[in-house]
Design a protein around this motif. Structure first.
Motif, PDB file in Angstrom:
ATOM      1  N   CYS A  92      26.556  36.842  46.841  1.00  0.00           N
ATOM      2  CA  CYS A  92      27.525  36.003  46.493  1.00  0.00           C
ATOM      3  C   CYS A  92      27.605  35.644  45.124  1.00  0.00           C
TER       4      CYS A  92
ATOM      5  N   GLN B 201      27.197  29.949  52.063  1.00  0.00           N
ATOM      6  CA  GLN B 201      28.445  30.819  52.192  1.00  0.00           C
ATOM      7  C   GLN B 201      29.106  30.878  53.553  1.00  0.00           C
ATOM      8  N   ASN B 202      30.070  31.354  53.903  1.00  0.00           N
ATOM      9  CA  ASN B 202      30.653  31.574  55.185  1.00  0.00           C
ATOM     10  C   ASN B 202      31.180  30.311  55.736  1.00  0.00           C
TER      11      ASN B 202
ATOM     12  N   GLU C 189      35.824  33.495  47.193  1.00  0.00           N
ATOM     13  CA  GLU C 189      36.346  34.255  48.641  1.00  0.00           C
ATOM     14  C   GLU C 189      34.975  34.200  49.398  1.00  0.00           C
ATOM     15  N   LEU C 190      33.800  33.836  49.158  1.00  0.00           N
ATOM     16  CA  LEU C 190      32.648  33.957  50.174  1.00  0.00           C
ATOM     17  C   LEU C 190      32.321  32.558  50.533  1.00  0.00           C
ATOM     18  N   ARG C 191      32.921  31.546  49.946  1.00  0.00           N
ATOM     19  CA  ARG C 191      32.474  30.284  50.218  1.00  0.00           C
ATOM     20  C   ARG C 191      33.175  29.840  51.611  1.00  0.00           C
ATOM     21  N   GLY C 192      34.365  30.281  51.642  1.00  0.00           N
ATOM     22  CA  GLY C 192      35.041  29.861  53.274  1.00  0.00           C
ATOM     23  C   GLY C 192      34.505  30.744  54.279  1.00  0.00           C
ATOM     24  N   LEU C 193      34.979  30.785  55.212  1.00  0.00           N
ATOM     25  CA  LEU C 193      34.564  31.596  56.577  1.00  0.00           C
ATOM     26  C   LEU C 193      35.039  32.724  56.362  1.00  0.00           C
ATOM     27  N   TYR C 194      34.143  33.814  56.304  1.00  0.00           N
ATOM     28  CA  TYR C 194      34.871  35.090  55.969  1.00  0.00           C
ATOM     29  C   TYR C 194      33.919  36.228  56.882  1.00  0.00           C
ATOM     30  N   GLN C 195      33.089  35.861  57.504  1.00  0.00           N
ATOM     31  CA  GLN C 195      32.512  36.923  58.364  1.00  0.00           C
ATOM     32  C   GLN C 195      32.845  37.107  59.610  1.00  0.00           C
ATOM     33  N   ASP C 196      32.507  38.158  60.437  1.00  0.00           N
ATOM     34  CA  ASP C 196      32.844  38.428  61.720  1.00  0.00           C
ATOM     35  C   ASP C 196      31.893  37.551  62.690  1.00  0.00           C
TER      36      ASP C 196
END
Length: 755
Positions: free
Chosen positions: A722, A592-593, A283-290
């Motif tokens: 991660c 990540q992200n 779930e942290l491989r994709g774009l997940y951050q603000d």
């Protein structure tokens, strides 16, 4: 067994590739030679040779190709554009740092066959599941070992194969497995029998043991048993029950097991070897951050001397270097600009023997490639050595070529108190450069306040001469030139990234605007980190800082970026052209992200009210140290260090932690003699992590050597945050950061709070 299957081979483009074509391989305007190319029967390998070179030939795998560019889309093909039309030309772009292959076909139809055919094969390779990938790999080894190409392999060929596969095996044991697989008793294995032999050879006893611990009948995991495994070993808690069913649906090859709601050992092994079973939280491989916070709140993947492919003195300046950096997720590139002939500014490493490219071509390349892998903004860091006249030409090129992509005015017309966010700047290119006085000057003006930070380094830093701004031949020239002229047209294009000289942290706190940023040589930055770490952290909450490698790094080597990230520096510029630990860390942080080139800094590096000292992480609010325990269980199919030599590797695994000074640590296993195929260590390495939000963990495999330095075999680096706990595979990468399937490590990770 043919892993290609009939469908692909029936494709007319693939058929044409298999029949073979004579294509021109082009290296320069004067080097254009005919080579015969064809796709081999395995559907995976492209073979080519000169018609005059006797037995000599070259092969490469479809897996090594990243993309196919159509037409005149390389510097080499552009320089022969008048001779060969675009519809005959194409470029094979390889992964990592391997050079491209520029080719010219005899007809547009032939060019299209290769362009479309290779694209289809790349697409197929990228969309294989784990089983298909492994089948393809086994098929490939069979092809390599079957020297007489009769579709069978005798024991002598198998023995050679084992050596190629990096395994030293007892000959009696190998013969025993061979005889078991040779059901017909013919003394040779066909491909199906070879698959059986391979399965016996690669039996994973250490995975079988884990499977047995949770399986009541020793043959399958019922749904509840798989749930227990996910909850107790993989630390999945409440989501384990839903996830167990998803894993069976996705990875179980046996339809009858699926109907029972069960997972066989084959399915279990496929899950553990998949991306879901990898060390990196999916779930942290994709774009997940603000992405809506100010730019100063992010680490930004940044390149130094982006135009260089090699060293800083004689290296080749190339548009390809910009393309390679951008496709690695780089979001801040550098352009060194000098006056060129015919009134056209050029880009190269001034006063050195590096080759030169046109500024306008660099800008065209940025337009074409800036947003291929990420939509978020690109900062163009300008090292400006040009006359006012050619600066005006630069401004025209930037405006005309980039058009609306170039940000030329404040987003809402208001002078900001905070920098805009990556989200607000999506699809925009920002210019980082000097700006004349305030925001309302209207004539070409002198920058009378200071020389640039880099020039100052050249004049006064006794330790080094900055390669950034002033190579050796120009020291005296720079020392005299304390006033530099700037074109108003170029100045007007600078909006949020105005380059200013850094006085000290107090001066910045009292006077600096958020859109003003400074560059620091690595030596100056290291001194500030050491003498005033907490102030540097505070400074970087409001303003951007750019760090660049010092002058002695003429070989394009790099400093460790972690020291700079520890104080919140955003633009930590590295020589992307140089593989090694430092680029592994950069790739690891930005893996990540969504690999978008922006990573949100930890909250204590963004919140104005929080104090943080990298030297004393225990003093910060919310301090929670963690224990990281890594059981290094086994390795699978490690690559040979030198494929042409007969020796087998003696592998060891080292785990390295990078972070705040208290977290820097290395631990390693013992080495295993003569086994790169399936070494088993079963050793546990322990670490205490004081600032988990900043830590990176690097897994390195080396070939132990008693007499000299160990040889690098493979690595994988990722942020501590991660990491997935539990039984995990680490899929190793080459020195260049490219995948080397099916090489992996099998580990068991546990993360707990210190009590």
């Amino acid at each position: 067994m043919d892993p290609e299957g009939p469908r692909v081979k029936d494709d007319p483009h693939i058929k044409m590739m298999m029949a073979g074509s004579t294509l021109r391989k082009v290296k320069s305007r004067s080097w254009k030679k005919q080579r015969h190319f064809r796709l081999l029967e395995d559907g995976l390998t492209i073979w080519y040779k000169s018609r005059w070179a006797g037995k000599g030939h070259t092969t490469f795998s479809i897996a090594e190709i990243e993309a196919v560019r159509e037409g005149h889309q390389s510097e080499v093909l552009l320089c022969i554009a008048e001779e060969y039309p675009a519809n005959l030309c194409f470029t094979l772009v390889f992964q990592g740092r391997q050079g491209n292959l520029d080719l010219v076909a005899d007809s547009p139809e032939e060019a299209q066959a290769w362009i479309q055919g290779v694209r289809k094969l790349i697409h197929k390779a990228e969309n294989m599941d784990e089983k298909e990938r492994l089948d393809q790999w086994v098929w490939d080894w069979f092809q390599k070992a079957d020297k007489n190409k009769d579709g069978k392999m005798n024991f002598k060929e198998v023995r050679k194969l084992l050596k190629m596969m990096n395994v030293e095996m007892n000959e009696d044991h190998a013969l025993h497995l061979f005889t078991m697989a040779d059901k017909s008793g013919s003394g040779a294995l066909e491909i199906e029998q070879f698959v059986q032999f391979y399965k016996m050879l690669t039996q994973r006893d250490e995975v079988w043991k884990v499977f047995q611990d949770y399986s009541a009948d020793g043959e399958k995991l019922m749904l509840e048993e798989l749930e227990n495994f996910l909850m107790l070993e993989q630390h999945e808690g409440e989501r384990s029950s839903q996830h167990a069913q998803e894993l069976i649906d996705h990875y179980e090859p046996s339809e009858s097991a699926k109907k029972q709601g069960a997972m066989s050992f084959d399915g279990f092994q496929m899950y553990l070897c998949s991306q879901e079973g990898s060390i990196f939280k999916p779930e942290l491989r994709g774009l997940y951050q603000d992405m809506s916070q100010p730019l100063s709140h992010y680490f930004i993947s940044s390149s130094h001397n982006t135009y260089l492919l090699e060293d800083q003195l004689r290296g080749h300046s190339s548009l390809e270097a910009y393309i390679q950096a951008l496709k690695r997720g780089c979001r801040c590139v550098e352009i060194d600009c000098w006056d060129g002939g015919d009134g056209e500014p050029i880009v190269y490493h001034g006063h050195t023997l590096t080759s030169k490219i046109l500024f306008k071509d660099v800008i065209s390349t940025l337009r074409d490639y800036a947003f291929k892998v990420s939509d978020f903004p690109v900062i163009l860091s300008l090292e400006n050595h040009c006359s006012v006249e050619q600066q005006t030409v630069m401004a025209q090129h930037l405006s005309q070529i980039l058009g609306d992509t170039l940000l030329t005015s404040l987003l809402d017309g208001q002078v900001p108190q905070l920098l805009p966010s990556p989200q607000e700047l999506k699809g925009k290119i920002l210019l980082k450069a000097k700006k004349i006085g305030g925001r309302d000057s209207s004539v070409d003006g002198a920058l009378t306040d200071e020389v640039s930070d880099e020039e100052e380094t050249a004049n006064s830093d006794a330790e080094t001469l900055s390669t950034e701004e002033t190579p050796a031949a120009s020291v005296n020239h720079s020392a005299k030139k304390s006033k530099s002229k700037l074109s108003q047209f170029l100045s007007d294009l600078v909006v949020y990234c105005k380059s200013v000289h850094f006085h000290d942290f107090e001066h910045s706190r009292l006077n600096a605007k958020c859109y003003e940023m400074s560059s620091f040589s690595e030596s100056k930055a290291k001194k500030l980190v050491k003498d005033a770490g907490p102030e540097f952290v505070q400074h970087n909450k409001r303003q951007l800082s750019r760090i660049y490698p010092g002058a002695l790094r003429t070989d394009s080597s790099n400093y460790n970026p972690q020291d700079m990230w520890n104080v919140g520096c955003q633009i930590v510029a590295l020589n992307f052209q140089k593989a090694g630990l430092e680029m592994d860390l950069n790739d690891g942080l930005f893996r990540q992200n969504g690999c978008c080139g922006f990573v949100l800094k930890p909250e204590f590096m963004r919140d104005e009210g929080t104090q943080f000292s990298p030297e004393r992480p225990e003093e910060r609010q919310g301090y929670k140290p963690l224990r990281l325990s890594i059981q290094v269980i086994s390795g699978q199919q490690l690559p040979k260090v030198n494929p042409k030599e007969g020796s087998i590797v003696d592998p060891l695994v080292r785990v390295e932690v990078y972070g705040v000074p208290k977290d820097q640590a290395k631990e390693e296993t013992n080495y295993i003699n003569n086994n790169g195929f399936n070494p088993v260590w079963n050793e546990t390495l322990n670490f205490i992590i004081h600032a988990p939000e900043l830590a990176l963990v690097r897994f390195v495999v080396e070939d132990h050597d008693k007499a000299s330095k160990n040889d690098f075999v493979g690595q994988f680096t990722l942020p501590f945050t991660c990491i997935q706990a539990g039984y995990r595979h680490i899929h190793l990468l080459s020195k260049d950061g490219t995948a080397i399937p099916p090489s992996s490590l099998f580990i068991n990770i546990s993360i707990s709070e210190l009590t």
